[in-house]
Scaffold this motif. Structure first.
Motif, PDB file in Angstrom:
ATOM      1  N   VAL A 117      62.366 128.464  38.261  1.00 41.66           N
ATOM      2  CA  VAL A 117      61.277 129.305  38.772  1.00 41.66           C
ATOM      3  C   VAL A 117      62.100 130.006  40.168  1.00 41.66           C
ATOM      4  O   VAL A 117      62.033 131.202  40.420  1.00 41.66           O
ATOM      5  N   LEU A 118      62.886 129.297  40.861  1.00 43.83           N
ATOM      6  CA  LEU A 118      63.702 129.786  41.962  1.00 43.83           C
ATOM      7  C   LEU A 118      64.592 130.975  41.498  1.00 43.83           C
ATOM      8  O   LEU A 118      64.792 131.758  42.034  1.00 43.83           O
ATOM      9  N   VAL A 119      65.324 130.426  40.377  1.00 47.76           N
ATOM     10  CA  VAL A 119      66.488 131.100  39.863  1.00 47.76           C
ATOM     11  C   VAL A 119      65.989 132.601  39.517  1.00 47.76           C
ATOM     12  O   VAL A 119      66.051 133.555  39.914  1.00 47.76           O
ATOM     13  N   LEU A 120      64.743 132.621  38.727  1.00 47.17           N
ATOM     14  CA  LEU A 120      64.071 133.706  38.105  1.00 47.17           C
ATOM     15  C   LEU A 120      63.524 134.662  39.291  1.00 47.17           C
ATOM     16  O   LEU A 120      63.719 135.943  39.178  1.00 47.17           O
ATOM     17  N   SER A 121      63.035 133.958  40.219  1.00 47.25           N
ATOM     18  CA  SER A 121      62.116 134.679  41.097  1.00 47.25           C
ATOM     19  C   SER A 121      63.221 135.509  42.254  1.00 47.25           C
ATOM     20  O   SER A 121      63.311 136.591  42.721  1.00 47.25           O
ATOM     21  N   VAL A 122      64.540 134.798  42.317  1.00 40.64           N
ATOM     22  CA  VAL A 122      65.671 135.538  43.230  1.00 40.64           C
ATOM     23  C   VAL A 122      66.285 136.623  42.241  1.00 40.64           C
ATOM     24  O   VAL A 122      66.261 137.785  42.954  1.00 40.64           O
ATOM     25  N   ILE A 123      66.391 136.486  41.209  1.00 42.65           N
ATOM     26  CA  ILE A 123      66.786 137.658  40.356  1.00 42.65           C
ATOM     27  C   ILE A 123      65.666 138.673  40.128  1.00 42.65           C
ATOM     28  O   ILE A 123      66.143 140.064  40.462  1.00 42.65           O
ATOM     29  N   GLY A 124      64.538 138.378  40.229  1.00 42.76           N
ATOM     30  CA  GLY A 124      63.254 139.528  40.075  1.00 42.76           C
ATOM     31  C   GLY A 124      63.135 140.119  41.444  1.00 42.76           C
ATOM     32  O   GLY A 124      62.879 141.226  41.393  1.00 42.76           O
ATOM     33  N   VAL A 125      63.256 139.400  42.606  1.00 39.53           N
ATOM     34  CA  VAL A 125      63.233 140.107  43.831  1.00 39.53           C
ATOM     35  C   VAL A 125      64.503 140.846  44.095  1.00 39.53           C
ATOM     36  O   VAL A 125      64.185 141.970  44.470  1.00 39.53           O
ATOM     37  N   SER A 126      65.527 140.689  43.431  1.00 39.98           N
ATOM     38  CA  SER A 126      66.716 141.500  43.739  1.00 39.98           C
ATOM     39  C   SER A 126      66.318 142.850  42.950  1.00 39.98           C
ATOM     40  O   SER A 126      66.805 143.869  43.622  1.00 39.98           O
ATOM     41  N   LYS A 127      66.006 142.553  41.908  1.00 41.89           N
ATOM     42  CA  LYS A 127      65.836 143.953  41.182  1.00 41.89           C
ATOM     43  C   LYS A 127      64.616 144.708  41.453  1.00 41.89           C
ATOM     44  O   LYS A 127      64.677 145.876  41.620  1.00 41.89           O
ATOM     45  N   ALA A 128      63.593 144.083  42.102  1.00 42.57           N
ATOM     46  CA  ALA A 128      62.446 144.704  42.592  1.00 42.57           C
ATOM     47  C   ALA A 128      62.609 145.632  43.890  1.00 42.57           C
ATOM     48  O   ALA A 128      61.890 146.609  44.065  1.00 42.57           O
ATOM     49  N   LEU A 129      63.312 144.835  44.887  1.00 42.45           N
ATOM     50  CA  LEU A 129      63.722 145.513  46.164  1.00 42.45           C
ATOM     51  C   LEU A 129      64.856 146.287  46.239  1.00 42.45           C
ATOM     52  O   LEU A 129      65.220 146.555  47.217  1.00 42.45           O
ATOM     53  N   SER A 130      65.774 146.073  45.097  1.00 40.34           N
ATOM     54  CA  SER A 130      66.894 146.662  45.215  1.00 40.34           C
ATOM     55  C   SER A 130      67.752 146.084  46.380  1.00 40.34           C
ATOM     56  O   SER A 130      68.570 146.833  47.269  1.00 40.34           O
ATOM     57  N   ILE A 131      67.983 144.793  46.255  1.00 39.59           N
ATOM     58  CA  ILE A 131      68.862 144.109  47.310  1.00 39.59           C
ATOM     59  C   ILE A 131      69.741 143.240  46.494  1.00 39.59           C
ATOM     60  O   ILE A 131      69.401 142.919  45.175  1.00 39.59           O
ATOM     61  N   LYS A 132      70.751 142.754  47.220  1.00 38.51           N
ATOM     62  CA  LYS A 132      71.772 142.046  46.374  1.00 38.51           C
ATOM     63  C   LYS A 132      71.219 140.410  46.256  1.00 38.51           C
ATOM     64  O   LYS A 132      70.302 140.116  46.772  1.00 38.51           O
ATOM     65  N   ILE A 133      72.039 139.764  45.385  1.00 38.54           N
ATOM     66  CA  ILE A 133      71.503 138.540  45.178  1.00 38.54           C
ATOM     67  C   ILE A 133      71.381 137.419  46.313  1.00 38.54           C
ATOM     68  O   ILE A 133      70.480 136.816  46.500  1.00 38.54           O
ATOM     69  N   ILE A 134      72.373 137.574  47.405  1.00 43.01           N
ATOM     70  CA  ILE A 134      72.311 136.624  48.365  1.00 43.01           C
ATOM     71  C   ILE A 134      71.030 136.738  49.309  1.00 43.01           C
ATOM     72  O   ILE A 134      70.581 135.969  49.774  1.00 43.01           O
ATOM     73  N   PRO A 135      70.851 138.094  49.745  1.00 40.57           N
ATOM     74  CA  PRO A 135      69.577 138.508  50.476  1.00 40.57           C
ATOM     75  C   PRO A 135      68.455 138.102  49.849  1.00 40.57           C
ATOM     76  O   PRO A 135      67.301 137.413  50.264  1.00 40.57           O
ATOM     77  N   ALA A 136      68.363 138.258  48.380  1.00 34.22           N
ATOM     78  CA  ALA A 136      67.299 138.012  47.753  1.00 34.22           C
ATOM     79  C   ALA A 136      67.150 136.390  47.722  1.00 34.22           C
ATOM     80  O   ALA A 136      65.960 135.703  47.823  1.00 34.22           O
ATOM     81  N   LEU A 137      68.185 135.517  47.574  1.00 31.13           N
ATOM     82  CA  LEU A 137      68.167 133.913  47.625  1.00 31.13           C
ATOM     83  C   LEU A 137      67.273 133.758  49.101  1.00 31.13           C
ATOM     84  O   LEU A 137      66.673 132.843  49.255  1.00 31.13           O
ATOM     85  N   ILE A 138      67.954 134.494  50.074  1.00 32.92           N
ATOM     86  CA  ILE A 138      67.422 134.295  51.541  1.00 32.92           C
ATOM     87  C   ILE A 138      65.984 134.270  51.570  1.00 32.92           C
ATOM     88  O   ILE A 138      65.140 133.634  52.226  1.00 32.92           O
ATOM     89  N   VAL A 139      65.483 135.572  51.060  1.00 35.26           N
ATOM     90  CA  VAL A 139      64.131 136.075  50.902  1.00 35.26           C
ATOM     91  C   VAL A 139      63.169 134.959  50.345  1.00 35.26           C
ATOM     92  O   VAL A 139      62.341 134.304  50.957  1.00 35.26           O
ATOM     93  N   GLN A 140      63.651 134.331  49.101  1.00 36.87           N
ATOM     94  CA  GLN A 140      63.051 133.307  48.544  1.00 36.87           C
ATOM     95  C   GLN A 140      63.056 132.113  49.024  1.00 36.87           C
ATOM     96  O   GLN A 140      62.025 131.319  49.198  1.00 36.87           O
ATOM     97  N   ALA A 141      63.872 131.484  49.994  1.00 39.92           N
ATOM     98  CA  ALA A 141      64.252 130.588  50.673  1.00 39.92           C
ATOM     99  C   ALA A 141      63.083 130.669  51.738  1.00 39.92           C
ATOM    100  O   ALA A 141      62.189 129.571  52.202  1.00 39.92           O
ATOM    101  N   LEU A 142      63.214 131.681  52.479  1.00 41.19           N
ATOM    102  CA  LEU A 142      62.264 131.969  53.676  1.00 41.19           C
ATOM    103  C   LEU A 142      60.697 131.879  53.066  1.00 41.19           C
ATOM    104  O   LEU A 142      59.895 131.113  53.646  1.00 41.19           O
ATOM    105  N   VAL A 143      60.267 132.445  51.911  1.00 45.40           N
ATOM    106  CA  VAL A 143      59.209 132.445  51.282  1.00 45.40           C
ATOM    107  C   VAL A 143      58.891 131.135  51.006  1.00 45.40           C
ATOM    108  O   VAL A 143      57.645 130.432  51.301  1.00 45.40           O
ATOM    109  N   CYS A 144      59.544 130.411  50.195  1.00 47.68           N
ATOM    110  CA  CYS A 144      59.231 129.125  49.578  1.00 47.68           C
ATOM    111  C   CYS A 144      59.116 128.051  50.941  1.00 47.68           C
ATOM    112  O   CYS A 144      58.086 127.340  51.057  1.00 47.68           O
TER     113      CYS A 144
END
Length: 339
Positions: A140-167
């Protein structure tokens, strides 16, 4: 993807090329598709939770599976709503300036659609096993990182930070809520007073008819002189499955001192008796008519009642508390001592 056939064909990209899948969902996806997918996951996991239970008949599997699936569906909708909102709020702050302009409303819509499909690995919970739970969470974490990266047009590392903060925000908030629920006396007092069954404390117990499996029906008033524990429960109820063994463990310690424990279910009494026997839960599987549930004002389960030797309701427990066993022990001992 318009037709059902096309939509099912498009789902293969979720596992083969999740980036391509989420890019399409973020821009062209439908809320209805997301809702249907979440409902499918809830049904899959809900029935997976009960299919392996040998104590349930086919009819009970269908009924209990549907009830568990409904609870899961509502819970997953709440999670996706909160998750999508936080992802959009935090993610918008991390978008590069050169990215295509995106309003918060558009970001929120994209994140909500993404999170619905990012829950796909939860399907692993259809099969039981702690390892699969871990794999599902990681997936779930991996897919959400990829998904948010595509949805918001941000790179994987920022997307991972976003999901870490959200979780972290969601888990932290849930932990604080649970801590407040268990430890705040004022909150607990308000919660306790909100249930009608609490009004029974200190009053004579309703003289309901209890029908034990294979035994003679008995009115509650005939049990005066004994301390009676009644637990209203159901095989489909997760808190009941967790709490019933705890109540049994406490009650069985005082069995020789005149404490009797009746587990009154809302389903097939024979199946419930088999359930208790296979799990070595020391309780008398029983049933009661609708008037029995109504008399004890059962609105939420498990509801556990402690009745003293004089037939007076000593305590009413709704759900489970952090100190369930300690509280029951104290109440039983006080009832035996006539306090």
């Amino acid at each position: 993807m318009n037709s059902i056939k096309d939509k099912l064909a498009g789902m293969r990209w979720l596992l083969v090329k999740p980036g391509k899948f989420f890019d399409d969902v973020a821009r062209n996806g439908s809320y209805w598709d997301g809702l249907v997918f979440v409902a499918f996951l809830a049904l899959l996991v809900g029935f997976g939770a009960v299919l392996g239970d040998p104590t349930l008949s086919p009819d009970m599997v269908l009924a209990d599976g549907a009830k568990v699936a409904l609870v899961l569906f509502v819970g997953m909708l709440v999670i996706t709503a909160v998750w999508g909102l936080f992802s959009a709020l935090i993610g918008m702050k991390m978008r590069p300036r050169i990215a295509v302009a995106l309003t918060f409303k558009e970001a929120l819509q994209r994140c909500l659609r993404i999170v619905c499909f990012a829950l796909a690995p939860i399907a692993l919970l259809f099969f039981h096993g702690q390892l699969l739970v871990g794999l599902a969470l990681v997936g779930v974490l991996v897919l959400s990182v990829i998904g948010v990266s595509k949805a918001l047009s941000i790179k994987i590392i920022p997307a991972l930070i976003v999901q870490a903060l959200v979780c972290g925000s969601i888990v932290g908030g849930a932990a604080l809520a649970v801590d407040s629920f268990f430890k705040d006396p004022e909150f607990q007092a308000r919660r306790s007073r909100s249930y009608p069954a609490k009004k029974l404390i200190g009053k004579p117990a309703p003289d309901i008819l209890i029908s034990p499996t294979g035994g003679t029906p008995i009115h509650l008033s005939e049990l005066k002189g004994k301390v009676v524990i009644i637990d209203f429960w159901a095989t489909w109820c997760p808190p009941c499955r967790f709490g019933l063994p705890m109540v049994s463990e406490v009650a069985s310690k005082y069995k020789d001192k005149g404490v009797v424990f009746y587990a009154i279910g809302d389903g097939s009494i024979n199946q419930e008796k088999l359930y208790l026997e296979q799990r070595k839960i020391d309780a008398i599987a029983s049933s009661s008519n609708a008037e029995g549930f109504e008399a004890f004002m059962v609105q939420a389960i498990p509801e556990t009642i402690v009745i003293d030797k004089e037939g007076i309701v000593k305590a009413v427990h709704i759900g489970l508390s952090q100190n369930e066993k300690e509280e029951l022990t104290s109440e039983i001992e006080a009832s035996l001592a006539g306090k």
